[in-house]
Design a protein around this motif. Structure first.
Motif, PDB file in Angstrom:
ATOM      1  N   ARG A   1       0.835  -1.211   0.000  1.00 16.36           N
ATOM      2  CA  ARG A   1       0.000   0.000   0.000  1.00 16.36           C
ATOM      3  C   ARG A   1       0.866   1.256   0.000  1.00 16.36           C
ATOM      4  O   ARG A   1       0.577   2.229  -0.713  1.00 16.36           O
TER       5      ARG A   1
ATOM      6  N   ASN B   1       4.068   5.675  -5.648  1.00 15.45           N
ATOM      7  CA  ASN B   1       3.924   5.765  -7.110  1.00 15.45           C
ATOM      8  C   ASN B   1       2.855   6.762  -7.513  1.00 15.45           C
ATOM      9  O   ASN B   1       3.015   7.515  -8.480  1.00 15.45           O
TER      10      ASN B   1
ATOM     11  N   ASN C   1       2.297   1.776  -3.484  1.00 16.03           N
ATOM     12  CA  ASN C   1       1.295   2.337  -4.390  1.00 16.03           C
ATOM     13  C   ASN C   1       1.093   3.828  -4.140  1.00 16.03           C
ATOM     14  O   ASN C   1       0.927   4.620  -5.079  1.00 16.03           O
ATOM     15  N   GLU C   2       1.117   4.230  -2.851  1.00 15.21           N
ATOM     16  CA  GLU C   2       0.963   5.651  -2.542  1.00 15.21           C
ATOM     17  C   GLU C   2       2.156   6.458  -3.049  1.00 15.21           C
ATOM     18  O   GLU C   2       1.998   7.576  -3.553  1.00 15.21           O
TER      19      GLU C   2
END
Length: 285
Positions: free
Chosen positions: A154, A160, A157-158
């Motif tokens: 997670r 990116n 993803n944040e």
């Protein structure tokens, strides 16, 4: 008692005499002497075993790696496979976990994703060397899945998403900057062209005045001052006419029998005063 047995094309048969290895039966129709002989089929099809390994990277991130191993029994070593190894899937899994857990702790998370092919080759080399004595051929090793811990995934993803948002804002700012630059260039070009047009208009007016003065001097015998005075009065009267025709403006002008003469006198005096001031400024300099 003679019995018959059939071996599939994708198999080989192990014939045993009272538990002792006799020979390897080829695919097709085979006779055995039961109950003294037994026939066991061994598949030579390519099989796959998926091994999931959980370990930590160099930067203390827990990652679960799935390794897919494709293997088959060597048709020329069916005897070794049948008598020397039990539960080959478990032994393959043990070798895979040994290689993965010896490689991953040396790398950080980003390097693990980049070194996936190198680790797959290392696993294949180890399995090929270790399983060859048991008649097992290793055809391919793949690592189709690498899953970090959910919280780490997670966070990645944040990161990116933030990076892509920053790039999008930069692109948007560049586009706005380009628009401003182009708009400024367009305004500058428009003002330049407007200035050229104004200069040409004034030049045309000057040429027209010059032509009119020369024409009136030749046709009426008037000097240049008289012609200028008459033109000023004419333009003044034209301006009053335009005000009257527009209907949207009002101007109060004293008018009488001597109005035209007064206007001419006022303009002449203004010109004379301007000339005197210019001459005095030239003397002072």
């Amino acid at each position: 008692v003679f019995c018959c047995g059939c071996i599939d094309s994708s198999e080989r048969g192990i014939v045993q005499n009272m538990g002792k290895y006799s020979h390897t039966a080829a695919p097709g129709f085979n006779f055995i002497c039961w109950p003294f002989q037994t026939l066991s089929g061994i598949t030579t099809k390519v099989q796959q075993v998926d091994v999931k390994t959980s370990t930590k990277t160099k930067d203390n991130v827990t990652v679960t790696i799935t390794t897919a191993v494709q293997f088959a029994v060597d048709p020329n070593k069916v005897e070794d496979f049948f008598f020397k190894i039990n539960e080959p899937e478990r032994q393959i899994a043990a070798h895979v976990e040994n290689v993965v857990r010896s490689q991953i702790p040396k790398m950080d998370l980003d390097t693990v994703f980049l070194a996936k092919d190198e680790m797959a080759h290392a696993v294949m080399d180890e399995l090929s060397r270790s399983m060859a004595p048991y008649g097992v051929q290793i055809y391919c090793c793949l690592m189709p899945e690498m899953l970090p811990d959910a919280a780490v995934l997670r966070a990645m993803n944040e990161i990116n998403a933030a990076r892509r948002l920053r790039e999008a804002n930069l692109e948007k700012a560049e586009a706005e900057k380009l628009q401003l630059v182009k708009r400024a260039e367009a305004e500058a070009e428009a003002k330049h062209l407007s200035g050229l047009g104004t200069a040409k208009m004034r030049q045309a007016i000057t040429d027209g005045f010059q032509t009119s003065i020369q024409s009136m001097q030749h046709s009426c015998g008037m000097d240049a001052k008289e012609v200028v005075h008459m033109m000023l009065v004419t333009q003044y009267l034209d301006t009053l006419k335009d005000f009257a025709h527009s209907g949207r403006s009002a101007i109060l002008v004293p008018h009488g029998a001597s109005a035209v003469t007064d206007i001419e006198t006022q303009m002449r005096n203004g010109l004379l005063q301007a000339r005197l001031l210019g001459e005095q400024a030239a003397v002072d300099v």
